[in-house]
Design a protein around this motif. Structure first.
Motif, PDB file in Angstrom:
ATOM      1  N   CYS A 386      47.119  16.497   7.749  1.00  0.00           N
ATOM      2  CA  CYS A 386      48.073  16.413   6.635  1.00  0.00           C
ATOM      3  C   CYS A 386      47.331  15.938   5.366  1.00  0.00           C
ATOM      4  CB  CYS A 386      49.209  15.465   6.980  1.00  0.00           C
ATOM      5  SG  CYS A 386      50.459  15.328   5.665  1.00  0.00           S
ATOM      6  N   VAL A 387      47.789  16.429   4.168  1.00  0.00           N
ATOM      7  CA  VAL A 387      47.152  16.066   2.915  1.00  0.00           C
ATOM      8  C   VAL A 387      47.434  14.616   2.558  1.00  0.00           C
ATOM      9  CG1 VAL A 387      47.162  18.427   2.062  1.00  0.00           C
ATOM     10  CG2 VAL A 387      49.152  16.967   1.643  1.00  0.00           C
ATOM     11  N   LEU A 388      48.495  14.045   3.125  1.00  0.00           N
ATOM     12  CA  LEU A 388      48.861  12.656   2.830  1.00  0.00           C
ATOM     13  C   LEU A 388      48.357  11.680   3.879  1.00  0.00           C
ATOM     14  CD1 LEU A 388      52.579  13.216   1.682  1.00  0.00           C
ATOM     15  CD2 LEU A 388      50.542  12.989   0.241  1.00  0.00           C
ATOM     16  N   CYS A 389      47.470  12.128   4.732  1.00  0.00           N
ATOM     17  CA  CYS A 389      47.007  11.285   5.853  1.00  0.00           C
ATOM     18  C   CYS A 389      46.353  10.011   5.340  1.00  0.00           C
ATOM     19  CB  CYS A 389      46.037  12.068   6.713  1.00  0.00           C
ATOM     20  SG  CYS A 389      45.405  11.104   8.130  1.00  0.00           S
ATOM     21  N   SER A 390      45.460  10.117   4.361  1.00  0.00           N
ATOM     22  CA  SER A 390      44.761   8.927   3.866  1.00  0.00           C
ATOM     23  C   SER A 390      45.719   7.966   3.177  1.00  0.00           C
ATOM     24  CB  SER A 390      43.645   9.339   2.919  1.00  0.00           C
ATOM     25  OG  SER A 390      44.177  10.069   1.823  1.00  0.00           O
ATOM     26  N   GLN A 391      46.736   8.540   2.464  1.00  0.00           N
ATOM     27  CA  GLN A 391      47.683   7.662   1.798  1.00  0.00           C
ATOM     28  C   GLN A 391      48.536   6.898   2.794  1.00  0.00           C
ATOM     29  OE1 GLN A 391      50.239   9.720  -0.982  1.00  0.00           O
ATOM     30  NE2 GLN A 391      51.479   7.882  -1.424  1.00  0.00           N
ATOM     31  N   CYS A 392      49.036   7.592   3.852  1.00  0.00           N
ATOM     32  CA  CYS A 392      49.939   6.938   4.825  1.00  0.00           C
ATOM     33  C   CYS A 392      49.194   5.970   5.738  1.00  0.00           C
ATOM     34  CB  CYS A 392      50.653   7.992   5.654  1.00  0.00           C
ATOM     35  SG  CYS A 392      51.797   9.022   4.720  1.00  0.00           S
ATOM     36  N   TRP A 393      48.002   6.335   6.188  1.00  0.00           N
ATOM     37  CA  TRP A 393      47.336   5.556   7.252  1.00  0.00           C
ATOM     38  C   TRP A 393      46.194   4.695   6.718  1.00  0.00           C
ATOM     39  CZ3 TRP A 393      49.690   4.978  11.650  1.00  0.00           C
ATOM     40  CH2 TRP A 393      50.607   5.945  12.072  1.00  0.00           C
ATOM     41  N   GLN A 394      45.991   4.732   5.356  1.00  0.00           N
ATOM     42  CA  GLN A 394      44.969   3.841   4.805  1.00  0.00           C
ATOM     43  C   GLN A 394      45.555   2.934   3.716  1.00  0.00           C
ATOM     44  OE1 GLN A 394      41.541   6.116   3.563  1.00  0.00           O
ATOM     45  NE2 GLN A 394      41.267   7.043   5.615  1.00  0.00           N
ATOM     46  N   ARG A 395      46.031   3.528   2.620  1.00  0.00           N
ATOM     47  CA  ARG A 395      46.558   2.691   1.540  1.00  0.00           C
ATOM     48  C   ARG A 395      47.885   2.050   1.924  1.00  0.00           C
ATOM     49  NH1 ARG A 395      45.060   7.068  -2.605  1.00  0.00           N
ATOM     50  NH2 ARG A 395      47.077   7.855  -1.967  1.00  0.00           N
ATOM     51  N   ASP A 396      48.796   2.843   2.565  1.00  0.00           N
ATOM     52  CA  ASP A 396      50.129   2.337   2.947  1.00  0.00           C
ATOM     53  C   ASP A 396      50.212   2.114   4.469  1.00  0.00           C
ATOM     54  OD1 ASP A 396      50.832   2.526   0.286  1.00  0.00           O
ATOM     55  OD2 ASP A 396      51.699   4.540   0.525  1.00  0.00           O
ATOM     56  N   HIS A 425      62.569   5.758   2.973  1.00  0.00           N
ATOM     57  CA  HIS A 425      61.337   5.818   2.182  1.00  0.00           C
ATOM     58  C   HIS A 425      60.232   6.555   2.936  1.00  0.00           C
ATOM     59  CE1 HIS A 425      59.175   2.733   4.558  1.00  0.00           C
ATOM     60  NE2 HIS A 425      60.394   2.197   4.705  1.00  0.00           N
ATOM     61  N   PHE A 426      60.276   6.478   4.306  1.00  0.00           N
ATOM     62  CA  PHE A 426      59.260   7.178   5.091  1.00  0.00           C
ATOM     63  C   PHE A 426      59.630   8.648   5.261  1.00  0.00           C
ATOM     64  CE2 PHE A 426      57.479   8.745   9.042  1.00  0.00           C
ATOM     65  CZ  PHE A 426      56.146   8.391   8.932  1.00  0.00           C
ATOM     66  N   ALA A 427      60.937   8.920   5.522  1.00  0.00           N
ATOM     67  CA  ALA A 427      61.384  10.298   5.746  1.00  0.00           C
ATOM     68  C   ALA A 427      61.237  11.131   4.479  1.00  0.00           C
ATOM     69  CB  ALA A 427      62.834  10.309   6.231  1.00  0.00           C
ATOM     70  N   SER A 428      61.477  10.513   3.294  1.00  0.00           N
ATOM     71  CA  SER A 428      61.377  11.275   2.042  1.00  0.00           C
ATOM     72  C   SER A 428      59.938  11.582   1.686  1.00  0.00           C
ATOM     73  CB  SER A 428      62.046  10.487   0.912  1.00  0.00           C
ATOM     74  OG  SER A 428      61.391   9.228   0.736  1.00  0.00           O
ATOM     75  N   ARG A 429      59.017  10.797   2.132  1.00  0.00           N
ATOM     76  CA  ARG A 429      57.620  11.019   1.796  1.00  0.00           C
ATOM     77  C   ARG A 429      56.902  11.933   2.786  1.00  0.00           C
ATOM     78  NH1 ARG A 429      53.952   5.805   1.893  1.00  0.00           N
ATOM     79  NH2 ARG A 429      54.324   6.165   4.114  1.00  0.00           N
ATOM     80  N   CYS A 430      57.285  11.900   4.087  1.00  0.00           N
ATOM     81  CA  CYS A 430      56.585  12.662   5.137  1.00  0.00           C
ATOM     82  C   CYS A 430      56.915  14.144   4.999  1.00  0.00           C
ATOM     83  CB  CYS A 430      56.984  12.158   6.508  1.00  0.00           C
ATOM     84  SG  CYS A 430      56.105  13.002   7.847  1.00  0.00           S
ATOM     85  N   VAL A 431      55.872  14.968   4.868  1.00  0.00           N
ATOM     86  CA  VAL A 431      56.066  16.407   4.689  1.00  0.00           C
ATOM     87  C   VAL A 431      56.144  17.139   6.036  1.00  0.00           C
ATOM     88  CG1 VAL A 431      54.963  16.403   2.447  1.00  0.00           C
ATOM     89  CG2 VAL A 431      53.572  16.738   4.484  1.00  0.00           C
ATOM     90  N   HIS A 432      55.796  16.464   7.139  1.00  0.00           N
ATOM     91  CA  HIS A 432      55.839  17.097   8.476  1.00  0.00           C
ATOM     92  C   HIS A 432      56.702  16.275   9.446  1.00  0.00           C
ATOM     93  CE1 HIS A 432      52.648  19.894   7.349  1.00  0.00           C
ATOM     94  NE2 HIS A 432      51.927  18.858   6.890  1.00  0.00           N
ATOM     95  N   LEU A 433      57.825  15.775   8.916  1.00  0.00           N
ATOM     96  CA  LEU A 433      58.641  14.887   9.744  1.00  0.00           C
ATOM     97  C   LEU A 433      59.193  15.576  11.002  1.00  0.00           C
ATOM     98  CD1 LEU A 433      59.835  12.099  10.055  1.00  0.00           C
ATOM     99  CD2 LEU A 433      61.794  12.820   8.671  1.00  0.00           C
TER     100      LEU A 433
END
Length: 781
Positions: A386-396, A425-433
């Motif tokens: 996922c393109v948001l992997c670093s944001q979800c599992w590193q910064r947040d 807040h998690f469901a709105s951000r996750c693109v592969h929920l």
């Protein structure tokens, strides 16, 4: 009816007569009289035997050996009578004086420990013979080295003969003591030597015929080596009596050596070979004056050998050859070693039980109960690309974990995750929920499968560990029983042998008491067939003689051959009746009940009820009863047997079926009993005229997941008491008023009738199921 009474009375009359004769033989005064006569005759016969120019050392040696065993008067009397028959008044008087001198020394030293020493009696006899017989030494030039050596040889022969006679008169130290047959053969050789001068019609000596017959017997029973040794010994004795040559030694030794090689061909072929070998050896002394008598004696001995019946050879085998059974010391060592092996095996199984139990506990502790593994696997599959992997599992990272923690509780409660479980807040951000939710549910399902398989594996391991624990207890019990020593009863064995002689030839008698003091009698020999025919008559007479009630003789067989076995009869007996009826429309009954007696005198009732009815229930109940019966017959307690059997039954049924068990054991010697119930219906018992109900609280076999072996209920029964064991198809103990009324009304009926009435009356009452009733009445014999 009269004929049957006569048939029963005949064996009892024979047994009573045999018991009376055995009691007469065991009377103290009669035994003393017969024993004294035997000692008198033995000393008288040996006193007339002369060797090496007229010396008579054997009578003095026998008298000293008997005096060491407390037979003074009979020994001296036999010596005096024997020297009177000797014919040489001077020489006979000298040996009578030597015997009196030995008697004086023995009387003075009576009570001292030195008298019991093996060398004391031979030394006294030798010194007395030396002091009294030195007058026979020549004087002057005639006193040469040959005369001195002959005199010294006679004194040495006196010492050796007394030593051998003492060993022959003593009881064997153990059953395999080889000294016993050797000393008896030496005694027989000197007796025959003393009688070898007696001839019939001046042609042959019966004593030499008997000596050669014993040599043939030794070769036939013991082989070439034993026969040659006996031949040399007896032949040397006969040559010693003559005073020159070795004719008889060569003839007897070669005859036994050659014939012993062909003993497997049968008695006839053995006799032919013995005759041929003896004739060839006798030809070496064809010019000897005793050649013709020797040939005649050889023919007579071989003919007598071929004509003697088999029981004579059995008697000779019992007397001359040591038993092949282990001695007492060897048996004790074997029992101790067997007990140690059982204890070591028990310890090994116990360590395996602890290891498996620890493994189960560690497995439970290390079980994958951490739901984090579910989210880890799901994120590896979905979030990795996922393109948001670093944001979800590193910064947040903290915010993401908090959101997943919010999902955990409703997911575990429901068994699956849904979209509404995720925070906004998690469901709105996750693109592969949706993909993440499906991956989480798939990982959760795999986790549940692994947990289920692990629980099943842990349960199976726990069952095996419980079985190892049960085997440990069984091995420990067996080890304790093996090391318990038995006590031989030599006095009883002699009484039994004399009593059994009236029924046929008996080779060997064994009478022992076990650790509980209970008597077991075994008889070996050709007479066991006659004993089995007499049956109760034989045991009745023997019981009256020994003062111990014995069971009827029964045939048994072990590594030593067929034999008759009798055990001490218990003071109580159990009369049992069994009634059974299967369920309406069922092909087979799911109940299995049985009654049996163990060798230790325990009466056992077993009743197992498989779940439901039909073939599967029947197989489960039969397996349980069969396994328990084997353990109980081996002397294992019910609780120890269940500890080993119940895990196997649970593994067999995989926890889907169960079997109830009702076990009752009664010691017929003491009246003590134990009852073990595992899910079984209540039992009814009458003790001392009072009725009571016995119920159990333990779960059926195969139902309890943990080790829950029930505690046995101790009971005590006496004459006339009853024990009624029922399956739940008759009564489950709830509405049992009719059972109580029936028992009160028909308690005096036979157990078989009472069991059938219970089964019949139960039809139509309660739920329809297989019906089985076992009724036991205890009676005093």
């Amino acid at each position: 009816m009269d004929k049957q009474k006569a048939k029963r009375a005949a064996p009892q009359a024979v047994g009573a007569a045999a018991a009376w004769l055995a009691r007469l033989w065991n009377e103290e005064y009669l035994r003393i009289l017969i024993t004294g006569a035997q000692r008198f005759v033995l000393c008288a016969v040996l006193a007339r035997g002369t060797v090496l120019g007229g010396y008579a050392p054997f009578g003095l040696a026998m008298a000293a050996a008997q005096m060491a065993h407390g037979a003074g008067l009979s020994a001296v009397g036999g010596m005096v009578c024997g020297v009177m028959l000797l014919g040489d008044g001077m020489r006979g008087g000298v040996y009578a004086a030597a015997a009196l001198l030995v008697l004086c020394v023995m009387s003075v030293c009576a009570g001292l420990e030195i008298v019991q020493a093996r060398w004391f009696a031979p030394t006294v006899a030798t010194l007395a013979g030396t002091v009294c017989t030195f007058v026979f030494l020549p004087v002057g030039p005639a006193l040469d080295a040959a005369a001195v050596l002959t005199f010294a040889a006679v004194q040495g022969l006196t010492f050796a003969a007394c030593r051998v006679y003492g060993a022959a008169l003593s009881p064997p130290r153990e059953e395999s003591d080889w000294r016993r047959p050797v000393t008896l053969l030496a005694l027989a050789a000197t007796v025959l030597l003393a009688l070898s001068d007696l001839r019939i019609a001046g042609l042959f000596a019966p004593a030499r015929v008997a000596a050669l017959l014993l040599v043939l017997a030794a070769a036939y029973l013991g082989g070439s080596a034993a026969g040659a040794a006996a031949g040399v010994a007896f032949g040397a004795a006969m040559d010693l009596c003559i005073g020159s040559g070795a004719l008889f030694t060569c003839c007897y030794g070669l005859c036994a050596l050659v014939a012993g090689m062909f003993r497997d061909g049968g008695r006839l072929w053995f006799a032919v070979c013995a005759l041929a070998a003896g004739a060839c050896a006798a030809l070496l002394g064809v010019e000897h004056t005793l050649f013709v008598p020797l040939m005649f004696e050889l023919v007579c001995a071989v003919a007598a050998f071929a004509a003697l019946p088999p029981f004579v050879w059995n008697a000779l085998r019992q007397t001359l050859l040591p038993d092949t059974l282990m001695g007492e010391g060897v048996r004790r060592t074997v029992r101790q070693r067997a007990g140690e092996c059982a204890s070591e095996a028990a310890q090994a199984f116990y360590e395996m039980y602890l290891a498996m139990l620890n493994g189960v506990q560690e497995g439970r502790a290390a079980g994958d109960h951490n739901v984090r593994a579910v989210f880890d696997r799901a994120s590896d599959r979905v979030c990795k690309n996922c393109v948001l992997c670093s944001q979800c599992w590193q910064r947040d990272y903290v915010t993401t974990l908090a959101a997943l923690n919010d999902v955990t509780q409703p997911m575990l409660k429901r068994g699956r995750a849904e979209l509404s479980d995720f925070p906004y807040h998690f469901a709105s951000r996750c693109v592969h929920l949706p993909e993440l939710m499906r991956a989480i549910n798939s990982a959760l399902f795999a986790l549940r499968e692994r947990q289920s398989m692990r629980r099943q594996q842990e349960e199976n391991t726990s069952l095996l560990a419980r079985q190892y624990a049960g085997i440990t207890d069984i091995l420990r019990q067996l080890g304790a029983e093996v090391t318990q020593d038995v006590t031989a009863q030599p006095l009883m064995e002699r009484q039994i042998r004399r009593y059994a002689a009236a029924f046929g030839w008996i080779d060997r008698v064994c009478a022992v008491r076990d650790a509980q003091g209970r008597l077991t009698v075994e008889l070996y020999g050709e007479g066991i067939d006659d004993i089995l025919q007499q049956g109760e008559g034989f045991s009745a007479g023997l019981s009256a003689l020994l003062g111990v009630g014995l069971t009827a003789p029964r045939r048994a067989e072990d590594e030593w051959g067929p034999h008759v076995e009798m055990r001490e009869r218990a003071p109580f007996r159990a009369v049992v009746g069994i009634g059974r009826q299967q369920k309406e429309g069922a092909a087979v009954s799911g109940d299995t009940g049985c009654y049996f007696l163990t060798d230790a005198g325990a009466a056992c009732l077993l009743l197992a009820d498989g779940m439901g009815s039909g073939t599967a229930a029947s197989q489960d109940s039969r397996m349980l009863v069969s396994s328990l019966e084997r353990f109980l017959r081996a002397g294992i307690t019910v609780t120890d047997a269940l500890a080993a059997v119940s895990p196997a039954l649970r593994l067999r049924s995989n926890g889907t079926r169960f079997t109830t068990l009702d076990a009752f054991t009664l010691d017929l010697f003491t009246g003590r009993a134990e009852s073990v119930k595992c899910g079984a219906a209540p039992s009814y018992l009458r003790i001392g005229g009072q009725w009571s109900v016995l119920s159990g609280k333990a779960l059926p076999i195969g139902l309890a997941e943990e080790d829950g072996t029930p505690e046995p209920v101790p009971l005590r029964f006496g004459h006339g008491d009853l024990y009624i064991m029922l399956s739940d198809g008759i009564s489950d103990g709830v509405e049992d008023g009719w059972v109580r009324e029936l028992l009160l009304a028909h308690a005096s009926d036979s157990p078989k009738e009472l069991a059938m009435q219970l089964v019949t009356e139960a039809q139509g009452r309660g739920h329809d199921d297989d019906r089985t009733a076992l009724v036991m009445r205890i009676e005093k014999r």
